[in-house]
Design a protein around this motif. Structure first.
Motif, PDB file in Angstrom:
ATOM      1  N   ILE A  59     -88.819 -22.745 115.072  1.00  0.00           N
ATOM      2  CA  ILE A  59     -90.067 -21.376 116.254  1.00  0.00           C
ATOM      3  C   ILE A  59     -89.375 -20.173 116.884  1.00  0.00           C
ATOM      4  CG2 ILE A  59     -90.758 -24.388 117.308  1.00  0.00           C
ATOM      5  CD1 ILE A  59     -88.420 -23.458 119.608  1.00  0.00           C
ATOM      6  N   ALA A  60     -90.038 -19.027 117.370  1.00  0.00           N
ATOM      7  CA  ALA A  60     -88.921 -18.134 117.809  1.00  0.00           C
ATOM      8  C   ALA A  60     -88.967 -18.500 119.167  1.00  0.00           C
ATOM      9  CB  ALA A  60     -90.700 -17.438 117.721  1.00  0.00           C
ATOM     10  N   LYS A  61     -87.886 -18.363 119.361  1.00  0.00           N
ATOM     11  CA  LYS A  61     -86.927 -18.650 120.257  1.00  0.00           C
ATOM     12  C   LYS A  61     -86.126 -16.794 121.329  1.00  0.00           C
ATOM     13  CE  LYS A  61     -84.125 -21.422 122.602  1.00  0.00           C
ATOM     14  NZ  LYS A  61     -84.362 -21.969 123.781  1.00  0.00           N
ATOM     15  N   THR A  62     -86.472 -16.711 122.452  1.00  0.00           N
ATOM     16  CA  THR A  62     -85.940 -16.163 123.069  1.00  0.00           C
ATOM     17  C   THR A  62     -84.825 -15.939 123.197  1.00  0.00           C
ATOM     18  OG1 THR A  62     -88.469 -14.684 123.931  1.00  0.00           O
ATOM     19  CG2 THR A  62     -86.394 -14.284 124.633  1.00  0.00           C
ATOM     20  N   ILE A  63     -83.822 -15.067 123.108  1.00  0.00           N
ATOM     21  CA  ILE A  63     -82.360 -15.090 123.621  1.00  0.00           C
ATOM     22  C   ILE A  63     -82.191 -13.576 124.556  1.00  0.00           C
ATOM     23  CG2 ILE A  63     -79.770 -14.876 122.559  1.00  0.00           C
ATOM     24  CD1 ILE A  63     -82.335 -15.772 119.776  1.00  0.00           C
ATOM     25  N   LYS A  64     -81.770 -14.598 125.322  1.00  0.00           N
ATOM     26  CA  LYS A  64     -80.884 -13.013 126.422  1.00  0.00           C
ATOM     27  C   LYS A  64     -79.672 -13.681 126.616  1.00  0.00           C
ATOM     28  CE  LYS A  64     -85.762 -14.373 129.145  1.00  0.00           C
ATOM     29  NZ  LYS A  64     -86.037 -15.018 130.360  1.00  0.00           N
ATOM     30  N   ARG A  67     -79.591  -7.416 127.879  1.00  0.00           N
ATOM     31  CA  ARG A  67     -80.546  -6.880 125.797  1.00  0.00           C
ATOM     32  C   ARG A  67     -80.888  -8.714 125.989  1.00  0.00           C
ATOM     33  NH1 ARG A  67     -75.933  -6.478 121.027  1.00  0.00           N
ATOM     34  NH2 ARG A  67     -77.646  -8.084 120.544  1.00  0.00           N
ATOM     35  N   VAL A  68     -82.475  -8.676 125.075  1.00  0.00           N
ATOM     36  CA  VAL A  68     -83.255  -9.340 125.351  1.00  0.00           C
ATOM     37  C   VAL A  68     -83.777 -10.052 123.865  1.00  0.00           C
ATOM     38  CG1 VAL A  68     -85.408 -10.844 125.641  1.00  0.00           C
ATOM     39  CG2 VAL A  68     -84.069  -9.997 127.744  1.00  0.00           C
ATOM     40  N   ARG A  69     -84.129 -10.481 122.570  1.00  0.00           N
ATOM     41  CA  ARG A  69     -84.070 -10.557 121.667  1.00  0.00           C
ATOM     42  C   ARG A  69     -85.038 -11.619 121.193  1.00  0.00           C
ATOM     43  NH1 ARG A  69     -78.952 -11.342 120.756  1.00  0.00           N
ATOM     44  NH2 ARG A  69     -78.440 -12.936 119.573  1.00  0.00           N
ATOM     45  N   THR A  70     -85.835 -12.054 120.054  1.00  0.00           N
ATOM     46  CA  THR A  70     -86.965 -13.210 119.610  1.00  0.00           C
ATOM     47  C   THR A  70     -85.972 -13.801 118.367  1.00  0.00           C
ATOM     48  OG1 THR A  70     -88.452 -12.868 121.251  1.00  0.00           O
ATOM     49  CG2 THR A  70     -89.344 -13.776 119.209  1.00  0.00           C
ATOM     50  N   GLU A  71     -85.775 -14.021 117.851  1.00  0.00           N
ATOM     51  CA  GLU A  71     -85.005 -14.610 116.607  1.00  0.00           C
ATOM     52  C   GLU A  71     -86.008 -16.092 115.914  1.00  0.00           C
ATOM     53  OE1 GLU A  71     -80.681 -14.929 116.979  1.00  0.00           O
ATOM     54  OE2 GLU A  71     -80.894 -13.502 117.013  1.00  0.00           O
TER      55      GLU A  71
END
Length: 161
Positions: A27-32, A36-40
């Protein structure tokens, strides 16, 4: 199979090099992290990946020695299979990269949790789902209901427990 921490995809690549069929639903998961915020793309089941094997025919013990693999999940001496249809259902909901899309399980009026984007991990009520895969969700922000539009693949249904 159980994998080493954060080694689900690595284990699958190494097993596929050996000729095994693997599947790691993601699944696409947003990491904060700080500002910084990125989706992996992250595993749907952290610490686990799936491998197809026939215990009567395959030399399955070699799986345990593969880089990234902790061990096959087993009860007793043989690996433990998943119930029939589980893997097939996950594969049917996945794209070519293994990303699972739960949009077919969404129901208007039901609760959903955001997986990715600025509202990651927030829970709201699904107001509308259109044919193009867009959703409209009501979230409680600053003490009031706020309408948020997003893509259906960025939310998953919440089941009542």
């Amino acid at each position: 199979m159980s994998t080493h921490p954060s080694a689900e995809f690595k284990a699958c690549v190494n097993l596929e090099r050996q000729g095994w069929d693997t599947f790691c639903p993601a699944i696409a998961k947003t990491i904060k992290s700080g500002r910084r915020v990125r989706t992996e793309l992250r595993p749907l089941f952290p610490g686990y990946a799936l491998v197809a094997l026939d215990t009567a025919r395959d030399a399955w013990r070699s799986v345990n020695g593969t880089i990234g693999v902790r061990q096959l999940v087993h009860f007793g001496s043989d690996p433990s299979p998943l119930p029939t249809g589980v893997v097939e259902a996950l594969q049917a909901m996945s794209d070519d990269h293994g990303r699972v899309d739960f949009s077919r399980q969404l129901e208007v009026g039901g609760k959903v949790r955001f997986l990715a984007g600025p509202f990651a991990e927030m829970i709201g009520s699904l107001e509308h789902l259109d044919g193009r895969g867009r959703v409209r969700v009501f979230l409680t922000l600053f003490g009031r209901e706020t309408e948020v539009k997003a893509h259906a693949r960025d939310v998953i249904p919440m089941r009542d427990t």
